[in-house]
Design a protein around this motif. Sequence first.
Motif, PDB file in Angstrom:
ATOM      1  N   LEU A 201      87.047  49.657  43.206  1.00 27.73           N
ATOM      2  CA  LEU A 201      85.729  50.327  42.573  1.00 27.73           C
ATOM      3  C   LEU A 201      85.036  51.210  43.372  1.00 27.73           C
ATOM      4  N   THR A 202      84.999  52.566  43.110  1.00 32.46           N
ATOM      5  CA  THR A 202      84.119  53.300  44.054  1.00 32.46           C
ATOM      6  C   THR A 202      82.585  53.070  43.656  1.00 32.46           C
TER       7      THR A 202
ATOM      8  N   GLY B  63      89.522  42.885  35.391  1.00 33.80           N
ATOM      9  CA  GLY B  63      88.631  43.063  36.471  1.00 33.80           C
ATOM     10  C   GLY B  63      87.352  42.564  36.201  1.00 33.80           C
ATOM     11  N   ASP B  64      87.052  42.122  34.762  1.00 38.42           N
ATOM     12  CA  ASP B  64      85.879  41.538  34.686  1.00 38.42           C
ATOM     13  C   ASP B  64      85.490  40.138  35.470  1.00 38.42           C
ATOM     14  N   ASP B  65      86.506  39.689  36.092  1.00 34.74           N
ATOM     15  CA  ASP B  65      86.419  38.384  37.095  1.00 34.74           C
ATOM     16  C   ASP B  65      86.547  38.832  38.404  1.00 34.74           C
ATOM     17  N   HIS B  66      86.107  40.183  38.794  1.00 31.96           N
ATOM     18  CA  HIS B  66      86.014  40.823  40.052  1.00 31.96           C
ATOM     19  C   HIS B  66      87.113  41.081  40.757  1.00 31.96           C
TER      20      HIS B  66
ATOM     21  N   GLY C  43      79.384  44.787  33.928  1.00 33.77           N
ATOM     22  CA  GLY C  43      80.148  43.952  34.256  1.00 33.77           C
ATOM     23  C   GLY C  43      81.389  43.498  33.265  1.00 33.77           C
ATOM     24  N   VAL C  44      81.322  44.208  31.901  1.00 30.73           N
ATOM     25  CA  VAL C  44      82.282  44.003  31.145  1.00 30.73           C
ATOM     26  C   VAL C  44      83.146  45.339  30.951  1.00 30.73           C
ATOM     27  N   HIS C  45      84.389  45.025  30.772  1.00 32.44           N
ATOM     28  CA  HIS C  45      85.442  45.967  30.557  1.00 32.44           C
ATOM     29  C   HIS C  45      85.469  47.055  31.594  1.00 32.44           C
TER      30      HIS C  45
END
Length: 447
Positions: free
Chosen positions: A236-237, A227-230, A251-253
């Motif tokens: 995502l809530t 998910g770090d690449d969006h 933005g990480v993990h």
Amino acid sequence: MSNMSGETATLHVDGIPPNTLSQVQTHLQPFHLSLEKLGDISCRLNKSLILGLGKHSHHRAAVKMLPTFVRATPDGTEKGDFLALDLGGTNFRVLHVRVCEDEQQVLKMDSQICSIPQEMMLGPGEQSILIRWTKGFNCSGVEGEDVVKLLKDAVHRRGDYDIGSVAMVNDTVGTMMSCGYRDQSCEIGMIIGTGTNACYMEEMKNVKRVEGEDGRMCINTEWGGFGDDHSLRDILTEFDLTVDNMSINPGVHIFEKMISGMYLGEIVRLVLVRLTEDKVLFQGQMSSALKTPGSFQTKFISEIEEEDAGLENAQNILTQLELKWDPVDVRVVRLVCDTVSSRSARLCGAALATIANRMRTSRGLDHLKTTVGVDGTVYRKHPNFSDELQATVRLLAPLCSLSFLVSEDGSGKGAAMVTAVAQRLALQSRLLDESEGEDDDEEEEEK
């Protein structure tokens, strides 16, 4: 636990009036993931796994898929005495581990624990190739370096041990290997605790980053970075986004922040704050404790969801947080905890199903039967987590039969087992070479 229909998870909850329940579900709805959505997430993860294994794509992959160079799991014949070093977040352990072939046991003979001074955690790192420090460490001169060589050099400088072979493993690989000695069909390791990660035995033909086509290699997925690449932005809530923004590594993990113990309690707290602001909870009266980040610990979720004592535990916890509650508040809080932990278990289950399905298809099997070595406080302590995770795996990987084995000290014993297996393989290779050499000599004599 609620269902996976993707619609409102519970149309009726004992003790919560319909109007209140409707207001609560407005905020909880985004946490409910349908089976179809979980299947879609599994497909996205598989694409990330392939990127991470690619020779030319791994550098831009969110899921790193790190080769461990562990080429086999235990076969039960390993034996010997090993020294294991376990570097944790606050302590450093030195363990003497004995592997007993006769009793099929990995015994911790003795150990010594040393606390890690803050100046050492932040000082120069010459005291391992490391990608990124975590858990409060920030030693200079280590990131990008070969940690095994650094450790060997450090031991050599001390001069009081003569170490033959050194293996550097993380806790996920250690969990798989320690469980693998007890159950030789164990080819997956999974951690669901403060953080989350998984490893598994991948076919070498798929590991494009490493030379060789034969056999298998354990891959440390580092799936917390999924998910770090969006690629997970649609699930995502608003609460996940807040947790990420407030973290030390925005933005990480992303995947890890949705499901692991470091973050679950904070997600629940943020939901409770919003419900209080909307005057759905506690008559709109906020306490300073509830406003404080980190005040709602993840262990509270497990305590509140206990079948028998859960409601009483919830009352005590809410009192501890200086909140004036009534019976409806207590049940709403329990519903919030249930919803957040359920999503965590299902996402973990979807990720594990991805790995199981991949192993089955890569091996050309109609049916895969394997064991998962697992560790971590969330998996161990939460009363419903393991059941919900396993149910999700069965739904998303129907052609795979997975057994689950809880690890015992995977960090220390697992590191010893990696070395023991490497020692066994080296001995087998040497004996094979000697045997082939004797055959060549015999052929020369016959000529």
